[in-house]
Structures are given as structure tokens and as C-alpha cells.
Design a protein around this motif. Structure first.
Motif, PDB file in Angstrom:
ATOM      1  N   LEU A  63       1.082  -1.139  -0.005  1.00  0.00           N
ATOM      2  CA  LEU A  63       0.229  -0.210  -0.273  1.00  0.00           C
ATOM      3  C   LEU A  63       0.918   1.023   0.042  1.00  0.00           C
ATOM      4  CD1 LEU A  63      -2.494  -0.212   2.541  1.00  0.00           C
ATOM      5  CD2 LEU A  63      -2.941   0.453   0.401  1.00  0.00           C
ATOM      6  N   TRP A  64       1.608   1.317   1.066  1.00  0.00           N
ATOM      7  CA  TRP A  64       2.819   2.386   1.299  1.00  0.00           C
ATOM      8  C   TRP A  64       3.254   2.827  -0.359  1.00  0.00           C
ATOM      9  CZ3 TRP A  64       7.988   3.664   4.300  1.00  0.00           C
ATOM     10  CH2 TRP A  64       7.716   4.902   4.511  1.00  0.00           C
ATOM     11  N   GLY A  65       3.750   1.766  -0.638  1.00  0.00           N
ATOM     12  CA  GLY A  65       4.243   2.203  -2.058  1.00  0.00           C
ATOM     13  C   GLY A  65       3.933   2.263  -2.868  1.00  0.00           C
ATOM     14  N   ALA A  66       2.455   1.699  -3.143  1.00  0.00           N
ATOM     15  CA  ALA A  66       1.688   2.377  -4.284  1.00  0.00           C
ATOM     16  C   ALA A  66       1.522   3.901  -3.578  1.00  0.00           C
ATOM     17  CB  ALA A  66       0.383   1.901  -4.225  1.00  0.00           C
ATOM     18  N   PHE A  67       1.232   3.630  -2.800  1.00  0.00           N
ATOM     19  CA  PHE A  67       0.510   5.334  -2.106  1.00  0.00           C
ATOM     20  C   PHE A  67       2.308   6.822  -3.014  1.00  0.00           C
ATOM     21  CE2 PHE A  67      -0.299   9.131   0.578  1.00  0.00           C
ATOM     22  CZ  PHE A  67      -1.765   8.283   0.797  1.00  0.00           C
ATOM     23  N   ALA A 110       3.583   1.812  12.800  1.00  0.00           N
ATOM     24  CA  ALA A 110       4.452   2.708  11.660  1.00  0.00           C
ATOM     25  C   ALA A 110       3.685   2.596  10.201  1.00  0.00           C
ATOM     26  CB  ALA A 110       6.406   2.592  11.893  1.00  0.00           C
ATOM     27  N   LEU A 111       3.788   1.503   9.621  1.00  0.00           N
ATOM     28  CA  LEU A 111       3.081   2.141   8.221  1.00  0.00           C
ATOM     29  C   LEU A 111       2.521   2.445   7.562  1.00  0.00           C
ATOM     30  CD1 LEU A 111       5.238  -1.997   7.057  1.00  0.00           C
ATOM     31  CD2 LEU A 111       5.945   0.720   6.603  1.00  0.00           C
ATOM     32  N   GLY A 112       1.365   1.925   8.877  1.00  0.00           N
ATOM     33  CA  GLY A 112       0.215   1.889   8.974  1.00  0.00           C
ATOM     34  C   GLY A 112      -0.112   3.237   8.983  1.00  0.00           C
ATOM     35  N   GLY A 113       0.739   4.083  10.233  1.00  0.00           N
ATOM     36  CA  GLY A 113       0.950   5.813  10.682  1.00  0.00           C
ATOM     37  C   GLY A 113       1.110   6.419   9.632  1.00  0.00           C
ATOM     38  N   ALA A 127      12.728   3.260   2.481  1.00  0.00           N
ATOM     39  CA  ALA A 127      13.715   1.879   2.334  1.00  0.00           C
ATOM     40  C   ALA A 127      14.054   1.607   3.522  1.00  0.00           C
ATOM     41  CB  ALA A 127      14.545   1.495   0.754  1.00  0.00           C
ATOM     42  N   LEU A 128      14.654   2.410   4.087  1.00  0.00           N
ATOM     43  CA  LEU A 128      15.039   2.337   4.989  1.00  0.00           C
ATOM     44  C   LEU A 128      14.756   1.506   6.325  1.00  0.00           C
ATOM     45  CD1 LEU A 128      18.443   4.518   5.692  1.00  0.00           C
ATOM     46  CD2 LEU A 128      18.360   1.518   5.360  1.00  0.00           C
ATOM     47  N   ILE A 129      12.976   2.453   6.230  1.00  0.00           N
ATOM     48  CA  ILE A 129      12.258   2.165   7.302  1.00  0.00           C
ATOM     49  C   ILE A 129      11.757   0.115   6.998  1.00  0.00           C
ATOM     50  CG2 ILE A 129       9.762   1.958   7.968  1.00  0.00           C
ATOM     51  CD1 ILE A 129      10.405   5.198   7.638  1.00  0.00           C
ATOM     52  N   VAL A 130      11.590  -0.168   5.888  1.00  0.00           N
ATOM     53  CA  VAL A 130      10.523  -1.262   5.489  1.00  0.00           C
ATOM     54  C   VAL A 130      11.327  -2.056   5.458  1.00  0.00           C
ATOM     55  CG1 VAL A 130       9.541  -2.215   3.683  1.00  0.00           C
ATOM     56  CG2 VAL A 130       8.934   0.375   3.930  1.00  0.00           C
ATOM     57  N   GLY A 131      12.856  -2.148   5.075  1.00  0.00           N
ATOM     58  CA  GLY A 131      14.129  -2.960   5.661  1.00  0.00           C
ATOM     59  C   GLY A 131      14.366  -2.827   6.786  1.00  0.00           C
ATOM     60  N   GLY A 189      -4.819   2.413   6.269  1.00  0.00           N
ATOM     61  CA  GLY A 189      -3.762   2.837   6.779  1.00  0.00           C
ATOM     62  C   GLY A 189      -4.197   2.356   8.658  1.00  0.00           C
ATOM     63  N   VAL A 190      -5.144   4.147   8.565  1.00  0.00           N
ATOM     64  CA  VAL A 190      -5.379   3.756   9.961  1.00  0.00           C
ATOM     65  C   VAL A 190      -5.913   2.975  11.010  1.00  0.00           C
ATOM     66  CG1 VAL A 190      -7.095   4.596  11.568  1.00  0.00           C
ATOM     67  CG2 VAL A 190      -6.319   6.341  10.086  1.00  0.00           C
ATOM     68  N   GLY A 191      -6.430   1.410   9.788  1.00  0.00           N
ATOM     69  CA  GLY A 191      -7.018   0.742  10.169  1.00  0.00           C
ATOM     70  C   GLY A 191      -6.271  -0.561  10.561  1.00  0.00           C
ATOM     71  N   ILE A 192      -4.746  -0.359   9.494  1.00  0.00           N
ATOM     72  CA  ILE A 192      -3.263  -1.002   9.874  1.00  0.00           C
ATOM     73  C   ILE A 192      -2.923  -0.974  11.234  1.00  0.00           C
ATOM     74  CG2 ILE A 192      -1.354  -2.170   8.904  1.00  0.00           C
ATOM     75  CD1 ILE A 192      -2.522  -1.933   5.981  1.00  0.00           C
ATOM     76  N   ALA A 193      -2.452   0.580  11.246  1.00  0.00           N
ATOM     77  CA  ALA A 193      -1.911   0.813  12.834  1.00  0.00           C
ATOM     78  C   ALA A 193      -2.556   0.723  13.672  1.00  0.00           C
ATOM     79  CB  ALA A 193      -1.873   2.569  12.820  1.00  0.00           C
ATOM     80  N   LEU A 194      -4.001   0.478  14.070  1.00  0.00           N
ATOM     81  CA  LEU A 194      -4.925   0.148  15.069  1.00  0.00           C
ATOM     82  C   LEU A 194      -4.765  -1.404  15.003  1.00  0.00           C
ATOM     83  CD1 LEU A 194      -7.752   1.482  14.446  1.00  0.00           C
ATOM     84  CD2 LEU A 194      -6.503   1.784  15.979  1.00  0.00           C
ATOM     85  N   VAL A 195      -4.409  -2.444  14.457  1.00  0.00           N
ATOM     86  CA  VAL A 195      -4.078  -3.415  14.539  1.00  0.00           C
ATOM     87  C   VAL A 195      -2.378  -3.851  15.280  1.00  0.00           C
ATOM     88  CG1 VAL A 195      -4.198  -5.904  13.105  1.00  0.00           C
ATOM     89  CG2 VAL A 195      -5.803  -4.391  12.715  1.00  0.00           C
ATOM     90  N   GLY A 196      -1.945  -3.271  14.398  1.00  0.00           N
ATOM     91  CA  GLY A 196      -0.218  -3.450  14.985  1.00  0.00           C
ATOM     92  C   GLY A 196      -0.657  -2.376  16.332  1.00  0.00           C
TER      93      GLY A 196
END
Lengths: 204, 169
Positions: A63-67, A110-113, A127-131, A189-196
Motif C-alpha cells: 500500500l505504501w509503495g503504491a502511495f 509505523a507503516l499504517g501510520g 527503504a530503510l524503514i521497510v528494510g 492505513g488507520v486500520g493497519i495501525a490499529l491492528v498493530g
């Protein structure tokens, strides 16, 4: 008015259902449902799909990549599996990484946020964050890779499932081309962050 | 089916069904697809494969061929993912892959003739896979299709790295 009430009830039921599913599911360290390595391609393919925290984080990468758009849209799903494999290799070789479960839950937050806030850091930072998070995900999975003749088929299935989750995220993320889609993706993204956050509260 | 034909078919199927062999062949084929002179890479691979079989016939001792195959698959996969393929490196990895694949495919035949048939089958099977996959991949032109091949390369590299770690544990 009545429709509005119905909508509120439906929303509340939806939230309750999601919350119940989250609380009932197990975090990434419990990927093997029956505690035994099934081995082979099917076992490897199913492996990443049993940890909801892992699933949402993988979708978030896509999702973030597409964004972020090109070149991140293809760079993140290409680099993530290889860095994740390095994390897996570290686990297989017996090198401990502290706070793996916290790291995985934090990756979803973090990624959801990032998606929710429509953050666009420089590509190197993204890339550093994802890596960095890929190391945690790889470590959690690598520790459960079965040795022996099925290891190749298992790891192929495992990597493919992870990659397909990225692609699912990218496909969903392509909705950002439309204004309404952008809102939908940021809401995801909000949903993903909440799951996290839920998984983090369980991990701590 | 006669014994010889059966032995040939067994040899033919072997590189197409052994996961480590499939990984390295796929990665090499994807790399070949980017090479203008991909038949040179195929020739280098085939010669190294035959050389490996000669080593088997000469009763070479047990080798870490499987580990080498996985290391080559990881390197080739990473090269495909990075869309980076220097000619000399491609030839070198083709040679190593061919020799390692041969050494990792000792025939389980009863007679010497059947063993030769198995080795011939493996040679044909491995080369056929390289030719078919590289030909298909070479005809990919759309951007998203090229990206798909690079993603496939990264998956191959990731899988090979994981299994390599299991072997080195």
C-alpha cells in the motif's frame, strides 16, 4: 434518521467483529497453527497467512509503495523479500534479535501510520524503514523454517505468499489515483495501525 | 516403457521437479532473457553440465553441490532483481550452475547404459527449461511485466538465501 441508526449499528457490529477476530487471533510467533512444521510448498505458502500482524504489515508495504508511486511501488516489494530472507537466515543461524514480536507489531503501526498520514519521505528513508522491519518479519519466520528436503519448497511457498500480500497491497493502493480511493487507502492505513497497536499491547 | 527410455525420462524430469534445481534454472533463464547472446550462456551451461557428468562418471567424491547451487540461485536471483547482468559474470554463474547441477544429479540407474540415458535426459531437460523460460521472458516488453520478472528474481534470491542458511546451520 432510521437509516443513520442502522448504519451506526452496522458500524458498531463491524468494529466489534474485527476486534473479536483480532483478540482471538495469535501473533506472528505462533504461525504454525498446530505447532508442527507441515513442510513443503503448501505449508510454506500458508505459513505467513496465519499471523494477522504479519499479513497487515505486508499489505501495508504494498500500500505504501503504491502511495509513494514509482519507483517505490516496485522497489519496496523487490527489496523486502531479500532483506526479509536475511532476517530469516539470521534466525536460522541462531543469532537472536531482541523484541521481534514488538518489532513486527511496530511495523504495522509505523507503516499504517505512514499511509494514514500520507507521509512521503525520501525513497532511501522509506527503504530503510521497510528494510529494518523486514528483518523482524524474516527473523520470526526463519526460526520456524523446517530443515531437510522440504526446506526449498517451504521457503518458496513462504516467500511467494509474502510477495503476493505485497501485490495485494499494491493493487489496493492503486485506488489512490482517485480522490475517494485516496481516502479509502488512508483509512486502511488507520486500520493497519490499529491492528498493530492491538498486537503491540499483547506483545508487551 | 523400455528401461532406457524410462531412465531418460527420469533424468529429464529430475531438474524440473527438484526445487533447488528449478530455482537456479529459473534464475539463470531470467538472466539469459536479458542477454543478447543468450545462446552463449546456454552453451557455457551445457558444457559445464557435461563436465560435471564426466566428473560423476569418474566417481568424484561427495561434493557440496546443493549448497553451491543455492548460492548461485541467490546471486542470480539478486542480479535479476537488480536488472544487472555483466556478461562475464553471467557466463561464470552459468558454468558454476551447470557443474553443480550435474554433481547434484547422480543417476540412480541399475546399468551403465541406463545411467548414461539418465544423464542425457537431465542435460536435455535442464537445457530445454532454460530455452523455453528465457524465450518467454525475452518476449516480455510491458513495464509491469518486466517488473514482475524482477520481483520473481527477488523471490528466487530470498528463497535461496533462506535454504542456504538451513544448509549452513
Amino acid at each position: 434518521m432510521r437509516d443513520h441508526e442502522h448504519s451506526n449499528i452496522a458500524d458498531a457490529l463491524g468494529v466489534a467483529l474485527v476486534a473479536a477476530l483480532l483478540l482471538a487471533s495469535r501473533p506472528a510467533f505462533a504461525h504454525l497453527v498446530d505447532g508442527s512444521a507441515t513442510g513443503g510448498f503448501v505449508g510454506g505458502f500458508a505459513h505467513p497467512l496465519f499471523g494477522l500482524d504479519h499479513v497487515v504489515a505486508m499489505i501495508a508495504v504494498g500500500l505504501w509503495g503504491a502511495f509513494l508511486g514509482p519507483p517505490a511501488i516496485w522497489l519496496l516489494p523487490i527489496t523486502f523479500p531479500m532483506v526479509m530472507a536475511v532476517g530469516g537466515a539470521i534466525a536460522i543461524l541462531g543469532v537472536p534479535v531482541p523484541g521481534v514480536e514488538i518489532g513486527i507489531a511496530s511495523s504495522a503501526i509505523a507503516l499504517g501510520g505512514m499511509i494514514a498520514l500520507a507521509a512521503r519521505p525520501p525513497l532511501v528513508i522509506a527503504a530503510l524503514i521497510v528494510g529494518a522491519f523486514a528483518i523482524f518479519h524474516g527473523h520470526a519466520h526463519g526460526a520456524e523454517l523446517p530443515p531437510g528436503s522440504d526446506a526449498v519448497a517451504f521457503s518458496v511457498g513462504f516467500v511467494m505468499a509474502t510477495g503476493l500480500l505485497h501485490l495485494a497491497g499494491i493493487a489496493f493502493g492503486l485506488l489512490t489515483r482517485w480522490p475517494a480511493g485516496r481516502i479509502g487507502v488512508r483509512a486502511a492505513g488507520v486500520g493497519i495501525a490499529l491492528v498493530g497497536a492491538l498486537f503491540l499491547s499483547k506483545a508487551i | 516403457m523400455s528401461g532406457l527410455l524410462q531412465a531418460f525420462v527420469d533424468g529429464f524430469i529430475n531438474p524440473l521437479t527438484t526445487p533447488a534445481h528449478v530455482l537456479v534454472l529459473l534464475a539463470l533463464a531470467l538472466l539469459m532473457a536479458r542477454e543478447p547472446q543468450r545462446f552463449v550462456v546456454l552453451l557455457v551451461f551445457a558444457l559445464a553440465l557435461v563436465a560435471g557428468f564426466v566428473a560423476i562418471v569418474l566417481a568424484v567424491e561427495t561434493t557440496p553441490a546443493r549448497t553451491v547451487l543455492l548460492a548461485v540461485a541467490a546471486a542470480l536471483g539478486a542480479m535479476v532483481a537488480a536488472a544487472w547482468a555483466p556478461k562475464l559474470l553471467a557466463w561464470l554463474f552459468a558454468a558454476i550452475a551447470g557443474a553443480a547441477l550435474a554433481l547434484d544429479s547422480p543417476p540412480q540407474a541399475v546399468t551403465i547404459t541406463e545411467a548414461y540415458a539418465t544423464l542425457a535426459g537431465t542435460t536435455v531437460g535442464a537445457c530445454a527449461m532454460l530455452v523455453v523460460v528465457s524465450a518467454v521472458a525475452a518476449h516480455v516488453h510491458a513495464d509491469w511485466q518486466r517488473l514482475g520478472l524482477r520481483i520473481l528474481g527477488s523471490w528466487i534470491a530470498a528463497s535461496a538465501i533462506l535454504v542456504l542458511a538451513v544448509q549452513l546451520r
